[in-house]
Design a protein around this motif. Sequence first.
Motif, PDB file in Angstrom:
ATOM      1  N   ASP A 195      45.099  38.591  40.425  1.00 43.67           N
ATOM      2  CA  ASP A 195      44.544  39.937  40.623  1.00 43.67           C
ATOM      3  C   ASP A 195      45.584  41.035  40.448  1.00 43.67           C
ATOM      4  OD1 ASP A 195      42.218  38.648  41.117  1.00 43.67           O
ATOM      5  OD2 ASP A 195      42.072  39.129  43.248  1.00 43.67           O
ATOM      6  N   ILE A 196      46.874  40.688  40.532  1.00 41.76           N
ATOM      7  CA  ILE A 196      47.919  41.703  40.388  1.00 41.76           C
ATOM      8  C   ILE A 196      48.918  41.314  39.302  1.00 41.76           C
ATOM      9  CG2 ILE A 196      47.715  42.503  42.776  1.00 41.76           C
ATOM     10  CD1 ILE A 196      50.221  40.866  43.443  1.00 41.76           C
ATOM     11  N   MET A 197      48.472  40.531  38.330  1.00 42.91           N
ATOM     12  CA  MET A 197      49.397  40.016  37.324  1.00 42.91           C
ATOM     13  C   MET A 197      50.009  41.115  36.468  1.00 42.91           C
ATOM     14  SD  MET A 197      47.315  38.456  34.097  1.00 42.91           S
ATOM     15  CE  MET A 197      48.876  38.368  33.257  1.00 42.91           C
ATOM     16  N   GLU A 232      40.334  37.810  32.203  1.00 45.32           N
ATOM     17  CA  GLU A 232      38.946  38.297  32.284  1.00 45.32           C
ATOM     18  C   GLU A 232      37.975  37.136  32.486  1.00 45.32           C
ATOM     19  OE1 GLU A 232      37.854  40.887  29.110  1.00 45.32           O
ATOM     20  OE2 GLU A 232      39.302  42.442  29.674  1.00 45.32           O
ATOM     21  N   ASN A 233      38.263  35.999  31.862  1.00 46.86           N
ATOM     22  CA  ASN A 233      37.437  34.811  32.096  1.00 46.86           C
ATOM     23  C   ASN A 233      37.492  34.376  33.550  1.00 46.86           C
ATOM     24  OD1 ASN A 233      36.657  34.653  29.452  1.00 46.86           O
ATOM     25  ND2 ASN A 233      37.382  32.582  29.115  1.00 46.86           N
ATOM     26  N   PHE A 269      34.347  34.146  36.189  1.00 49.63           N
ATOM     27  CA  PHE A 269      33.920  32.952  36.911  1.00 49.63           C
ATOM     28  C   PHE A 269      33.989  33.153  38.429  1.00 49.63           C
ATOM     29  CE2 PHE A 269      34.376  30.833  32.855  1.00 49.63           C
ATOM     30  CZ  PHE A 269      33.406  29.844  32.923  1.00 49.63           C
ATOM     31  N   LYS A 270      34.918  33.991  38.885  1.00 51.21           N
ATOM     32  CA  LYS A 270      35.051  34.212  40.321  1.00 51.21           C
ATOM     33  C   LYS A 270      33.998  35.165  40.859  1.00 51.21           C
ATOM     34  CE  LYS A 270      39.113  34.978  42.050  1.00 51.21           C
ATOM     35  NZ  LYS A 270      40.476  35.562  42.216  1.00 51.21           N
ATOM     36  N   THR A 271      33.711  36.228  40.097  1.00 53.82           N
ATOM     37  CA  THR A 271      32.849  37.294  40.610  1.00 53.82           C
ATOM     38  C   THR A 271      31.521  37.415  39.876  1.00 53.82           C
ATOM     39  OG1 THR A 271      33.821  38.967  39.142  1.00 53.82           O
ATOM     40  CG2 THR A 271      34.921  38.586  41.246  1.00 53.82           C
ATOM     41  N   GLY A 272      31.439  36.872  38.663  1.00 49.83           N
ATOM     42  CA  GLY A 272      30.231  37.031  37.863  1.00 49.83           C
ATOM     43  C   GLY A 272      30.148  38.373  37.164  1.00 49.83           C
ATOM     44  N   ASN A 314      37.565  28.444  31.951  1.00 51.49           N
ATOM     45  CA  ASN A 314      37.414  29.223  33.179  1.00 51.49           C
ATOM     46  C   ASN A 314      38.598  30.145  33.470  1.00 51.49           C
ATOM     47  OD1 ASN A 314      39.373  27.371  34.071  1.00 51.49           O
ATOM     48  ND2 ASN A 314      37.816  26.041  34.970  1.00 51.49           N
ATOM     49  N   GLY A 315      39.628  30.120  32.641  1.00 48.55           N
ATOM     50  CA  GLY A 315      40.757  31.031  32.826  1.00 48.55           C
ATOM     51  C   GLY A 315      41.834  30.523  33.749  1.00 48.55           C
TER      52      GLY A 315
END
Length: 455
Positions: free
Chosen positions: A83-85, A274-275, A279-282, A381-382
């Motif tokens: 999330d903070i990459m 983004e993938n 997958f985490k949030t839809g 799935n990233g």
Amino acid sequence: MMKKLEKILMPLAEAIGRNKYLVSVRDGFLVSTPLLIAGSIFLLIANFPIPGWTEILEKIVINSATGETLASFISKPSSATFDIMAIFAVMGIAYSFARQMKTDKIFGAAVALMSWFLIMPYSVTGTVEVGKKTVDATLAGIPLGWVGAKGIFVGIIVAFVSVHIYAWVEKKGWVIKMPNGVPPTVVQSFAALIPATVVMGFFFLLNLIFGYFQTNVFQIIFEFLQTPLLNLGDTLGAMVIAYIFLHLFWFFGINGGSVVGAVFNPILQTLAIENLNYFKTGEGQGHIICQQFQDLFATFGGAGSTLSLIIAMLFFCKSKRITELGKLALVPGIFNINEPIIFGLPIVLNPTMLIPFILVPTLNIVISYIAMSIHLVPICNGIQIPWTTPLIISGFFATNWVGAILQGLLLILGVFVYMPFIKIMDKQYLEDEAKANEANDDDDISLDDISFDDL
């Protein structure tokens, strides 16, 4: 034809290899790689593909006051990385670019990070409850979207501009010089004061101008630069063309992954993030082309997908030179290390192997893309899977068991594509070995050939 290709590709590779901007991007992203892989381990644990696994984690309450479960705690390490990459990317690229510019690396990274945050909008939109009503509201805060995948391209630009300004001011001699005897850390700190202030002033004015027009740098770059580049990178044509060049570079002994990756990898990594968010949030949309698609379906076993070649060498060849090399290269090949084949067979400057070396990964890309586009195989799935993860296992973790089967089928297809070409080399090596054996037999001295009649 080979000479013409060499004249085109060698200068191009040399230019890319020496380009300080591309080198800085390539090296800068390496800062986040181990962190993303570590975060992926926890993400795999939180979403392990076993029926009922996530439900079990959701039922284990850790914090009774907030209702947080074990699932939310296990997901935290991945949030602290993925999330903070963009923060890691800005620091890494600026640090690497400051080294290229021969200025202070730590302060280069620091001013780049400061500048990036300076032009970032500090507002988050959401809903809040007021009494019994839910209303839309804009709250103060740092949007996770901009410190994640959406903010990477702005980060790259800011890293280059801020370090350029910092180095320019420093080379002009506009620095505070301390007397002798002052500790070096204090000297460096005061020497950075004026260059850092100039950088801050530049980005303050930039933010002021964009604010006047009721927008911000992040939004403009995302809409007019990042989105078109990602849309271009997320196409079959772009992937095929990029990897034809990648393998042509390898053919001439140049590390094609470094050359092409310096340009293409930032796009692939952004698509992968983004993938993961999808997958985490839809939210948003998934992409077929991404970093995992490249590593796990296009070029598994290394450049050229040479694991297929190794299997063909072991099963269909008879010459000692090829079979012994195949035995030595098998274990590294399983873990996607293929330098023994690239330079030992060799593939470098070997016209016999050029066609399958390019054709196999191209077929892998096209077949995998079609399989995912018709939803026969899920998109990746990233999750950042280490590039040394063996075949089948990596496909299972990146997609599911169908992806693992696809990898196996592509491996077998590659064996049959490589087979006729490696057998041509095998035939030649068998003839060479036979001639060598005949020469050794002629050189042997036998007692039967010795006569004592002339004595």
